[in-house]
Design a protein around this motif. Structure first.
Motif, PDB file in Angstrom:
ATOM      1  N   GLY A  28       0.813  -1.215   0.000  1.00  0.00           N
ATOM      2  CA  GLY A  28       0.000   0.000   0.000  1.00  0.00           C
ATOM      3  C   GLY A  28       0.844   1.261   0.000  1.00  0.00           C
ATOM      4  N   TRP A  29       1.888   1.285   0.835  1.00  0.00           N
ATOM      5  CA  TRP A  29       2.736   2.483   0.887  1.00  0.00           C
ATOM      6  C   TRP A  29       3.553   2.644  -0.394  1.00  0.00           C
ATOM      7  CZ3 TRP A  29       0.679   5.568   3.925  1.00  0.00           C
ATOM      8  CH2 TRP A  29       0.229   5.201   5.188  1.00  0.00           C
ATOM      9  N   LEU A  30       3.949   1.541  -1.013  1.00  0.00           N
ATOM     10  CA  LEU A  30       4.638   1.642  -2.302  1.00  0.00           C
ATOM     11  C   LEU A  30       3.712   2.220  -3.374  1.00  0.00           C
ATOM     12  CD1 LEU A  30       6.726  -1.670  -2.450  1.00  0.00           C
ATOM     13  CD2 LEU A  30       7.597   0.676  -2.224  1.00  0.00           C
ATOM     14  N   ALA A  31       2.438   1.864  -3.308  1.00  0.00           N
ATOM     15  CA  ALA A  31       1.473   2.428  -4.246  1.00  0.00           C
ATOM     16  C   ALA A  31       1.346   3.941  -4.057  1.00  0.00           C
ATOM     17  CB  ALA A  31       0.108   1.753  -4.078  1.00  0.00           C
ATOM     18  N   VAL A  32       1.364   4.401  -2.806  1.00  0.00           N
ATOM     19  CA  VAL A  32       1.299   5.840  -2.526  1.00  0.00           C
ATOM     20  C   VAL A  32       2.525   6.550  -3.098  1.00  0.00           C
ATOM     21  CG1 VAL A  32       1.292   7.587  -0.702  1.00  0.00           C
ATOM     22  CG2 VAL A  32      -0.146   5.555  -0.482  1.00  0.00           C
ATOM     23  N   VAL A  33       3.710   5.956  -2.907  1.00  0.00           N
ATOM     24  CA  VAL A  33       4.934   6.536  -3.480  1.00  0.00           C
ATOM     25  C   VAL A  33       4.803   6.651  -4.991  1.00  0.00           C
ATOM     26  CG1 VAL A  33       7.401   6.160  -3.851  1.00  0.00           C
ATOM     27  CG2 VAL A  33       6.413   5.714  -1.598  1.00  0.00           C
ATOM     28  N   SER A  34       4.260   5.616  -5.639  1.00  0.00           N
ATOM     29  CA  SER A  34       4.122   5.614  -7.101  1.00  0.00           C
ATOM     30  C   SER A  34       3.181   6.714  -7.576  1.00  0.00           C
ATOM     31  CB  SER A  34       3.610   4.250  -7.572  1.00  0.00           C
ATOM     32  OG  SER A  34       4.506   3.216  -7.219  1.00  0.00           O
ATOM     33  N   VAL A  35       2.097   6.919  -6.847  1.00  0.00           N
ATOM     34  CA  VAL A  35       1.134   7.967  -7.217  1.00  0.00           C
ATOM     35  C   VAL A  35       1.805   9.335  -7.200  1.00  0.00           C
ATOM     36  CG1 VAL A  35      -0.886   9.218  -6.378  1.00  0.00           C
ATOM     37  CG2 VAL A  35      -0.963   6.734  -6.580  1.00  0.00           C
ATOM     38  N   TYR A  36       2.622   9.581  -6.191  1.00  0.00           N
ATOM     39  CA  TYR A  36       3.295  10.885  -6.114  1.00  0.00           C
ATOM     40  C   TYR A  36       4.375  11.030  -7.185  1.00  0.00           C
ATOM     41  CZ  TYR A  36       0.855  12.471  -1.978  1.00  0.00           C
ATOM     42  OH  TYR A  36      -0.123  12.907  -1.109  1.00  0.00           O
ATOM     43  N   LEU A  37       4.992   9.939  -7.585  1.00  0.00           N
ATOM     44  CA  LEU A  37       5.944  10.017  -8.696  1.00  0.00           C
ATOM     45  C   LEU A  37       5.239  10.427  -9.988  1.00  0.00           C
ATOM     46  CD1 LEU A  37       8.193   6.862  -8.070  1.00  0.00           C
ATOM     47  CD2 LEU A  37       8.824   9.269  -7.771  1.00  0.00           C
ATOM     48  N   VAL A  38       4.061   9.861 -10.231  1.00  0.00           N
ATOM     49  CA  VAL A  38       3.292  10.227 -11.433  1.00  0.00           C
ATOM     50  C   VAL A  38       2.855  11.689 -11.347  1.00  0.00           C
ATOM     51  CG1 VAL A  38       1.225   9.738 -12.785  1.00  0.00           C
ATOM     52  CG2 VAL A  38       2.540   7.857 -11.797  1.00  0.00           C
ATOM     53  N   ALA A  39       2.418  12.127 -10.159  1.00  0.00           N
ATOM     54  CA  ALA A  39       2.019  13.527  -9.996  1.00  0.00           C
ATOM     55  C   ALA A  39       3.194  14.460 -10.254  1.00  0.00           C
ATOM     56  CB  ALA A  39       1.466  13.750  -8.589  1.00  0.00           C
ATOM     57  N   GLY A  40       4.379  14.069  -9.784  1.00  0.00           N
ATOM     58  CA  GLY A  40       5.565  14.887 -10.049  1.00  0.00           C
ATOM     59  C   GLY A  40       5.861  14.996 -11.527  1.00  0.00           C
ATOM     60  N   ALA A  41       5.691  13.881 -12.260  1.00  0.00           N
ATOM     61  CA  ALA A  41       5.901  13.924 -13.708  1.00  0.00           C
ATOM     62  C   ALA A  41       4.877  14.830 -14.381  1.00  0.00           C
ATOM     63  CB  ALA A  41       5.823  12.507 -14.281  1.00  0.00           C
ATOM     64  N   LEU A  42       3.625  14.777 -13.914  1.00  0.00           N
ATOM     65  CA  LEU A  42       2.580  15.627 -14.496  1.00  0.00           C
ATOM     66  C   LEU A  42       2.857  17.104 -14.250  1.00  0.00           C
ATOM     67  CD1 LEU A  42      -0.172  15.760 -15.932  1.00  0.00           C
ATOM     68  CD2 LEU A  42      -1.255  15.584 -13.676  1.00  0.00           C
ATOM     69  N   SER A  43       3.469  17.417 -13.114  1.00  0.00           N
ATOM     70  CA  SER A  43       3.741  18.821 -12.800  1.00  0.00           C
ATOM     71  C   SER A  43       4.731  19.450 -13.771  1.00  0.00           C
ATOM     72  CB  SER A  43       4.278  18.945 -11.369  1.00  0.00           C
ATOM     73  OG  SER A  43       5.569  18.384 -11.260  1.00  0.00           O
ATOM     74  N   LEU A  44       5.469  18.632 -14.512  1.00  0.00           N
ATOM     75  CA  LEU A  44       6.416  19.161 -15.496  1.00  0.00           C
ATOM     76  C   LEU A  44       5.733  19.585 -16.788  1.00  0.00           C
ATOM     77  CD1 LEU A  44       9.269  16.521 -15.055  1.00  0.00           C
ATOM     78  CD2 LEU A  44       9.146  18.829 -14.090  1.00  0.00           C
ATOM     79  N   VAL A  45       4.445  19.245 -16.930  1.00  0.00           N
ATOM     80  CA  VAL A  45       3.717  19.539 -18.169  1.00  0.00           C
ATOM     81  C   VAL A  45       2.634  20.558 -17.857  1.00  0.00           C
ATOM     82  CG1 VAL A  45       2.526  18.543 -20.150  1.00  0.00           C
ATOM     83  CG2 VAL A  45       4.092  17.131 -18.816  1.00  0.00           C
ATOM     84  N   TRP A  46       3.016  21.818 -17.782  1.00  0.00           N
ATOM     85  CA  TRP A  46       2.066  22.903 -17.493  1.00  0.00           C
ATOM     86  C   TRP A  46       1.545  23.454 -18.818  1.00  0.00           C
ATOM     87  CZ3 TRP A  46      -0.849  24.635 -13.816  1.00  0.00           C
ATOM     88  CH2 TRP A  46      -1.296  25.959 -13.795  1.00  0.00           C
TER      89      TRP A  46
END
Length: 386
Positions: free
Chosen positions: A349-367
């Motif tokens: 479960g905690w690894l899944a949370v880490v993965s979600v934030y990694l994807v969000a970080g990648a999305l933040s690069l595309v403004w």
């Protein structure tokens, strides 16, 4: 801002007693947050438009009455289905909070002070979480978790009584003809909704399961496990105010949103390490880091939203953003609970949370290209308060 999710925070803070009393699985407990936030997502477009069309006093009265009834329903629910219905009402009421308060800030606060006020406003959610985590576990030990929920309901009564003396009497900011449709909003609003969905999933998965994880895997008592929620809420309260002031001076949110996603992922990793490495102190480090980052995301997102949205569409844009946010809030706890129940390990479960934030970080690069909102009509400066 704090009264809407208070019923859910009361359940989270007293989760060991709730799950034992009703014989709930982790996934079933996670459905409370899922149901509340799906209801909030479903109602957000409607209440967002209402915030553009009706007096703030009327909209806030609906918020406090609905929240009070929902929290009372939590206290009185005799079984799992009735408790689920109560949290659905809680979610519907919660949907009102961001649109009406964002409209108030745009209409009443000068541009140079909006960041500070937004930070204080958004910290109301963490104030609620902090108070629930700090006070309600002790109340629940003495009065039961239902008694703790009944005590929490008094906050809605107090808010309703304060509306008349604290909220200015002002006309609705838009007429039905001038209010914007969702399809007319800038593309940046949709981008922000996607980012909010991802970070919202990680946020609520952590909020919901941190006390239960502390109790089940790290051997903490009910009171100490509840203090993990207080830690997240207390640090989050301060961080939202600080980030609100800082974000007011930032020209675009790309860098702060990337930083916030990265630190939130690191915080989830620290929480995981508390069990995997046998270092319980890492849980408190992770909780503090998460309060300083994951909790502060909404402030930066909301400030970006009111910058790019025309004044007559702030409520509508807030409603659209809230749809993404609340869908994420709903998916996170349910997904986390299902993963843990299926694998028998909180680590997945905690690894899944880490993965979600990694994807969000990648999305933040595309403004999006319209980030400066050059095509959007500029709003007039705030109306001075009487």
């Amino acid at each position: 801002m704090g009264v809407g999710p208070l019923g859910l925070y009361a359940l989270n803070a007293t989760s060991p007693l709730v799950t034992a009393d009703l014989a709930l699985s982790r996934a079933e407990f996670g459905t409370f947050a899922t149901a509340a936030f799906l209801a909030a997502a479903a109602f957000s477009p409607l209440v967002g438009r209402c915030a553009d069309l009706f007096s703030a006093r009327v909209v806030l009265a609906a918020l406090f009455i609905g929240s009070g009834l929902a929290i009372a329903g939590v206290a009185l629910a005799p079984s799992y289905p009735w408790l689920l219905l109560a949290v659905v009402v809680c979610g519907a009421a919660q949907a009102v909070s961001n649109p009406v308060t964002n409209q108030l800030i745009v209409a009443r606060v000068p541009a140079g002070r909006r960041g500070s006020v937004m930070g204080v406003k958004q910290s109301g959610v963490q104030m609620s979480q902090f108070a629930a985590g700090l006070a309600l576990p002790g109340v629940a030990v003495a009065l039961g978790w239902r008694g703790a929920a009944a005590v929490a309901a008094t906050a809605a009564v107090a808010g309703l009584l304060l509306i008349r003396c604290t909220v200015p009497a002002w006309d609705a900011p838009a007429s039905p003809r001038s209010a914007r449709r969702t399809a007319d909003l800038p593309a940046s609003v949709w981008w922000l909704a996607g980012y909010a969905l991802l970070t919202g999933a990680g946020l609520q998965a952590t909020n919901v399961y941190l006390p239960l994880y502390s109790f089940e895997r790290l051997g903490m008592s009910v009171r100490i496990a509840g203090l993990t929620a207080a830690m997240v809420g207390g640090v989050g309260l301060v961080s939202r105010i600080i980030w609100g002031r800082a974000a007011e001076r930032m020209r675009e949110p790309r860098r702060p949103l990337l930083l916030l996603a990265a630190v939130s992922g690191l915080a989830a990793g620290a929480v995981l390490g508390a069990e995997q490495l046998g270092r319980p102190w890492l849980l408190w480090v992770g909780a503090a880091l998460f309060g300083a980052s994951g909790i502060a995301v909404n402030v930066v997102v909301m400030l970006a939203l009111i910058r790019i949205s025309p004044i007559q569409a702030v409520g509508t844009a807030s409603g659209l953003l809230a749809v993404g946010l609340y869908i994420g809030f709903a998916m996170g706890p349910l997904g986390f609970g299902l993963v843990v129940d299926h694998t028998g390990s909180y680590g997945s479960g905690w690894l899944a949370v880490v993965s979600v934030y990694l994807v969000a970080g990648a999305l933040s690069l595309v403004w999006p290209a319209d980030r400066t909102s050059a095509s959007s009509p500029r709003r007039p400066e705030a109306i001075s308060s009487p």
